[in-house]
Motif scaffolding. Structure first.
Motif, PDB file in Angstrom:
ATOM      1  N   GLN A   1      -1.725   1.455 -19.331  1.00  0.00           N
ATOM      2  CA  GLN A   1      -1.638   0.700 -18.082  1.00  0.00           C
ATOM      3  C   GLN A   1      -0.213   0.754 -17.509  1.00  0.00           C
ATOM      4  N   VAL A   2       0.783   0.650 -18.384  1.00  0.00           N
ATOM      5  CA  VAL A   2       2.183   0.704 -17.914  1.00  0.00           C
ATOM      6  C   VAL A   2       2.499   2.077 -17.333  1.00  0.00           C
ATOM      7  N   VAL A   3       1.982   3.132 -17.952  1.00  0.00           N
ATOM      8  CA  VAL A   3       2.186   4.487 -17.414  1.00  0.00           C
ATOM      9  C   VAL A   3       1.587   4.587 -16.022  1.00  0.00           C
ATOM     10  N   LYS A   4       0.389   4.026 -15.816  1.00  0.00           N
ATOM     11  CA  LYS A   4      -0.235   4.039 -14.488  1.00  0.00           C
ATOM     12  C   LYS A   4       0.584   3.199 -13.505  1.00  0.00           C
ATOM     13  N   LEU A   5       1.064   2.038 -13.983  1.00  0.00           N
ATOM     14  CA  LEU A   5       1.899   1.183 -13.133  1.00  0.00           C
ATOM     15  C   LEU A   5       3.146   1.925 -12.676  1.00  0.00           C
ATOM     16  N   ASN A   6       3.801   2.637 -13.598  1.00  0.00           N
ATOM     17  CA  ASN A   6       5.014   3.383 -13.253  1.00  0.00           C
ATOM     18  C   ASN A   6       4.728   4.469 -12.218  1.00  0.00           C
ATOM     19  N   ALA A   7       3.561   5.088 -12.321  1.00  0.00           N
ATOM     20  CA  ALA A   7       3.204   6.110 -11.337  1.00  0.00           C
ATOM     21  C   ALA A   7       3.113   5.495  -9.949  1.00  0.00           C
ATOM     22  N   GLU A   8       2.537   4.292  -9.864  1.00  0.00           N
ATOM     23  CA  GLU A   8       2.420   3.624  -8.567  1.00  0.00           C
ATOM     24  C   GLU A   8       3.784   3.203  -8.046  1.00  0.00           C
ATOM     25  N   ILE A   9       4.622   2.667  -8.940  1.00  0.00           N
ATOM     26  CA  ILE A   9       5.979   2.251  -8.523  1.00  0.00           C
ATOM     27  C   ILE A   9       6.775   3.446  -8.011  1.00  0.00           C
ATOM     28  N   SER A  10       6.640   4.576  -8.693  1.00  0.00           N
ATOM     29  CA  SER A  10       7.387   5.774  -8.297  1.00  0.00           C
ATOM     30  C   SER A  10       7.007   6.233  -6.901  1.00  0.00           C
ATOM     31  N   HIS A  11       5.734   6.068  -6.522  1.00  0.00           N
ATOM     32  CA  HIS A  11       5.272   6.532  -5.217  1.00  0.00           C
ATOM     33  C   HIS A  11       5.429   5.475  -4.130  1.00  0.00           C
ATOM     34  N   ASP A  12       5.837   4.282  -4.510  1.00  0.00           N
ATOM     35  CA  ASP A  12       6.050   3.214  -3.526  1.00  0.00           C
ATOM     36  C   ASP A  12       7.378   3.474  -2.806  1.00  0.00           C
ATOM     37  N   LYS A  13       7.342   3.645  -1.491  1.00  0.00           N
ATOM     38  CA  LYS A  13       8.538   4.009  -0.724  1.00  0.00           C
ATOM     39  C   LYS A  13       9.612   2.926  -0.776  1.00  0.00           C
ATOM     40  N   SER A  14       9.164   1.671  -0.975  1.00  0.00           N
ATOM     41  CA  SER A  14      10.153   0.594  -1.033  1.00  0.00           C
ATOM     42  C   SER A  14      10.777   0.440  -2.418  1.00  0.00           C
ATOM     43  N   LEU A  15      10.247   1.149  -3.402  1.00  0.00           N
ATOM     44  CA  LEU A  15      10.769   1.064  -4.771  1.00  0.00           C
ATOM     45  C   LEU A  15      11.271   2.428  -5.248  1.00  0.00           C
ATOM     46  N   GLY A  16      10.422   3.202  -5.907  1.00  0.00           N
ATOM     47  CA  GLY A  16      10.843   4.494  -6.452  1.00  0.00           C
ATOM     48  C   GLY A  16      10.968   4.434  -7.963  1.00  0.00           C
ATOM     49  N   LYS A  17      11.258   5.585  -8.569  1.00  0.00           N
ATOM     50  CA  LYS A  17      11.252   5.670 -10.042  1.00  0.00           C
ATOM     51  C   LYS A  17      12.345   4.845 -10.701  1.00  0.00           C
ATOM     52  N   GLY A  18      13.365   4.472  -9.923  1.00  0.00           N
ATOM     53  CA  GLY A  18      14.422   3.638 -10.485  1.00  0.00           C
ATOM     54  C   GLY A  18      13.968   2.230 -10.808  1.00  0.00           C
ATOM     55  N   PHE A  19      12.719   1.871 -10.417  1.00  0.00           N
ATOM     56  CA  PHE A  19      12.204   0.530 -10.673  1.00  0.00           C
ATOM     57  C   PHE A  19      11.081   0.538 -11.702  1.00  0.00           C
TER      58      PHE A  19
END
Length: 802
Positions: free
Chosen positions: A729-747
């Motif tokens: 689930q965390v891996v999937k969450l990170n994928a979504e965070i990475s693609h979120d324009k207001s966040l990115g992989k740094g979050f």
């Protein structure tokens, strides 16, 4: 202008001495010029060999007892031939200003000494040596400059040219003007010109413009003419007189004998070098006291040498019944000692032998006798005056030479201390006003050679010891330095030295290596940090190349954990003594980091900060790597904290000295110190890192290591299906965070939240607490304006536990 009448008087005597006394000893100068002209080739394939061959006939023009410019520049040419070729090419470029050429040659020699000197104290490329090179190359234009010589000539001839120590450019200008004026006078003296030409051979440079003859006249004035009356009045004291006995051996014949090992053995050369160093005349008692060995070593050694000379040459012997008196006059003339001289009889080198010694290379001959056995070292206190030189200028292992005579030629105070010190003696390094602290430990790396003594810095003190601290100790009340501080080099008793060392070690404890330090490898790192093999290699390569790195990344990627283990892996062992850890914050300052004044009693005192002390620590072990780790590096005011260090921490400026604002002393960041900073890319409250600092660091993005081999092995060892579902689930969450324009992989969410568990304690309760108290609060901050998204992930995590 010079006094022409005085020069005429000089030339009258010069012409009288020229053939019978002078030419035989000095014609080698013209032979050296001819030899150099015949062998010099700037384009030679083997430049070092050509240079060595060109200098091979220069003798004491480029070598003396304690001065070896030809030998040193040739050794540089063997190591870096193109660098030295370029130096001579620039020096001999007549289109450039001569003073700039000479200065550039000296500066380039400094660079070669630092890079290829192998610990040598100096390169000997002085104005005297460099003007000799110019004279050899362009003998119709240049003379050889020597300060003491030209000063004596100027004084003797009553000139209005001035010469001051240290003013090398003005001195050279006045030197060339003075000698050009003398040269014009020589050209008008037909008797001298004809006399000179009558002595030239095919092996001599013809000297059509009389430049070398002018230089020789200057040499004669400074060495012979100005001392002539003194020598004439004292020669009557020496025995035997020329009428009574002379061996009849010329300077050239003595040179051949000196190079014959069957005649001049190693011990014979040592005797010759020591008498020459003493001034050309000494008693056996004086030689034994200064240079070591017994009086009989010099007495019997001289007699044995004289017998071998007779056997080799067949020269006449004194018609005396006393055996020793028959032999020593072959080498010396003698006289009884005066009241204030130690010993009973003084031997003085014969003129021809003394001249020959000046023309052979004695650099490989020991000036001082080796001590019998190791024995216990002596102890000393060395006082450095920061306005002249500083221990801070020296790296550990660097050598500082210290002359036995000051700029005026006078002996240093407590001269006997300089004579008594021996290689290996231990020294306390103290800096006088304004520092007034013991700052270093030192050892004598080379006993005095008659001109200087050498000290090697062995340790920088992280915490220097104040003068007042030592002054107040009754155990040190009788210390030579405290009784009369005027001078530079003072005795310490063994008890005084050990007492001071106890104080030093209380403040500067040495690392204990009694316990074996565990090794630490790349594989150890990968098994703990959960980074891919390729990423580790890239990380080590970046830090090795830049020396300063910032690990940036999302919360929980293990930046702090990785930083320390990165240091371990690069050291190859888990040595915490070579790692320093600090954390920056808004109130962290330069005074905390480097140095500053802190309250002390009724006033303030200057105290060193954590980075300053760690740099001294690293400098003490230059062959080992040290790591300075800064957590939350972007939370501090970086320009304020680093100050002038912004330049010194750059890789290209490591080892470069810079004067510190607080104490006015030089400081350098060692080349074996690495800086690792850490910053959290998900903290919105932090301003962007200072650009000036950003230029000096490489930035390495650390990512969650769920896909690394190390984490996979850890996950498999737990054998927990709920844990596996949570990680997915965390891996999937990170994928979504990475693609979120207001966040990115740094979050992204890091793997460290899920580390450090065993089968026994990897419970549902622990996993729920990580979700409820770490992950969900972070998501609420990320998506503070999107409650539905936060709720969706809350439901997803809840499903993992159902």
């Amino acid at each position: 202008m010079i006094d022409g009448e005085r020069l005429k008087d000089v030339l009258v005597q010069y012409k009288k001495d020229f053939v019978p006394k002078h030419w035989q000893d000095e014609k080698y100068k013209w032979e050296a010029l001819k030899w150099f002209q015949d062998n010099w080739n700037i384009k030679a394939t083997d430049f070092a060999d050509m240079l060595n061959r060109s200098f091979s006939q220069t003798y004491n023009l480029l070598a003396s007892m304690n001065n070896f410019p030809a030998k040193m520049i040739t050794s540089f040419a063997e190591t870096a031939p193109e660098d030295v070729r370029s130096m001579y090419s620039d020096l001999f470029d007549e289109s450039k200003d001569i003073y700039e050429r000479i200065n550039t040659f000296k500066l380039q020699s400094d660079f070669l000494l630092k890079k290829y000197g192998k610990g040598a104290g100096q390169h000997y490329q002085s104005e005297n040596a460099i003007t000799t090179y110019l004279c050899l190359r362009y003998p119709d234009k240049y003379y050889i400059y020597k300060y003491s010589e030209v000063k004596a000539v100027s004084d003797e001839l009553g000139s209005d040219y001035t010469f001051k120590k240290g003013a090398y450019a003005d001195n050279l200008r006045n030197f060339y003007s003075l000698y050009n004026e003398i040269c014009e006078h020589l050209k008008q003296d037909d008797e001298l010109v004809n006399l000179f030409k009558s002595q030239l051979t095919d092996a001599c440079y013809p000297d059509p413009y009389l430049k070398t003859l002018t230089f020789d006249v200057g040499f004669y004035i400074s060495r012979d003419y100005s001392k002539r009356s003194e020598a004439e009045s004292s020669d009557a004291e020496w025995y035997p007189s020329p009428e009574e006995y002379a061996p009849g051996i010329t300077t050239a014949e003595w040179i051949d004998l000196l190079e014959d090992k069957s005649v001049f053995t190693q011990s014979s050369l040592e005797i010759m070098k020591r008498i020459q160093d003493y001034g050309g005349a000494a008693t056996c008692t004086q030689l034994a006291a200064k240079y070591g060995e017994s009086k009989n070593f010099y007495n019997a050694g001289s007699v044995g040498l004289a017998k071998r000379v007779v056997e080799k040459t067949g020269c006449p012997v004194m018609p005396k019944n006393v055996d020793n008196s028959r032999w020593w006059p072959i080498l010396y003339i003698g006289r009884y000692t005066a009241k204030d001289e130690k010993g009973s009889y003084v031997w003085k080198l014969r003129r021809e032998l003394a001249a020959a010694l000046n023309r052979v290379d004695l650099s490989g001959v020991a000036l001082y006798a080796k001590s019998k056995g190791e024995g216990e070292p002596k102890y000393w206190w060395l006082n450095a005056k920061p306005k002249i030189w500083s221990f801070s200028d020296l790296q550990v292992g660097e050598v500082q030479d210290y002359t036995l005579y000051n700029a005026n030629g006078h002996k240093r105070r407590i001269f006997q201390n300089f004579i008594d010190a021996r290689t290996g003696d231990l020294v306390i390094g103290y800096e006088s006003n304004p520092v007034k602290q013991v700052v270093a430990l030192v050892k004598v790396s080379a006993a005095n050679d008659g001109q200087k003594i050498c000290f090697e810095k062995t340790e920088s003190l992280e915490n220097p010891i104040d003068y007042q601290t030592l002054k107040e100790c009754p155990e040190l009340a009788k210390m030579e330095f405290f009784k009369n501080p005027n001078g530079s080099f003072f005795k310490l008793t063994k008890k005084e030295y050990e007492f001071i060392m106890d104080i030093i070690r209380d403040e500067n404890p040495r690392n204990s290596h009694e316990e074996k330090i565990p090794s630490y490898t790349k594989q150890d790192f990968l098994s703990e940090v959960y980074m891919t093999d390729e990423m580790y290699d890239r990380l080590v390569g970046v830090l090795s190349n830049k020396m300063n790195i910032i690990l940036q990344g999302a919360p929980g990627v293990g930046k702090t954990f990785a930083a320390k283990r990165l240091a371990y892996s690069m050291m190859g062992e888990k040595d915490d003594n070579r790692i320093e850890f600090v954390q920056f914050h808004q109130n962290y300052s330069y005074e905390d980091f480097m140095m500053g004044y802190k309250p002390s009693g009724n006033g303030f005192e200057l105290r060193h900060g954590v980075f300053y002390r760690f740099c001294q620590k690293a400098a003490n072990e230059p062959d080992k790597k040290f790591f300075f780790i800064i957590d939350e590096i972007n939370r501090g005011n970086l320009s304020k904290i680093f100050g002038e260090l912004l330049m010194l921490i750059e890789k290209d400026y490591r080892g470069t000295k810079l004067t510190l604002a607080y104490n006015g002393m030089p400081f350098t960041v060692p080349q074996n110190l690495y800086i690792i900073g850490m910053m959290n890319t998900a903290d919105r409250s932090l301003a962007m890192i200072d650009y000036a600092l950003r230029r000096r660091f490489s930035f390495f993005e650390m990512e969650p290591g769920f896909e690394s081999k190390g984490f996979k092995d850890y996950q498999q060892a737990l054998g927990n299906d709920t844990f596996n579902g949570l990680v997915n689930q965390v891996v999937k969450l990170n994928a979504e965070i990475s693609h979120d324009k207001s966040l990115g992989k740094g979050f992204c969410i890091g793997h460290s939240y899920f580390c450090g568990r065993t089968k026994e304690n990897c419970t549902d309760e622990w996993m729920k607490s990580v979700v409820d108290y770490d992950i969900l609060p972070m998501l609420s901050e990320y998506w503070f304006d999107d409650d539905s998204n936060v709720q969706r992930w809350k439901n997803s995590f809840k499903e993992v536990f159902q």
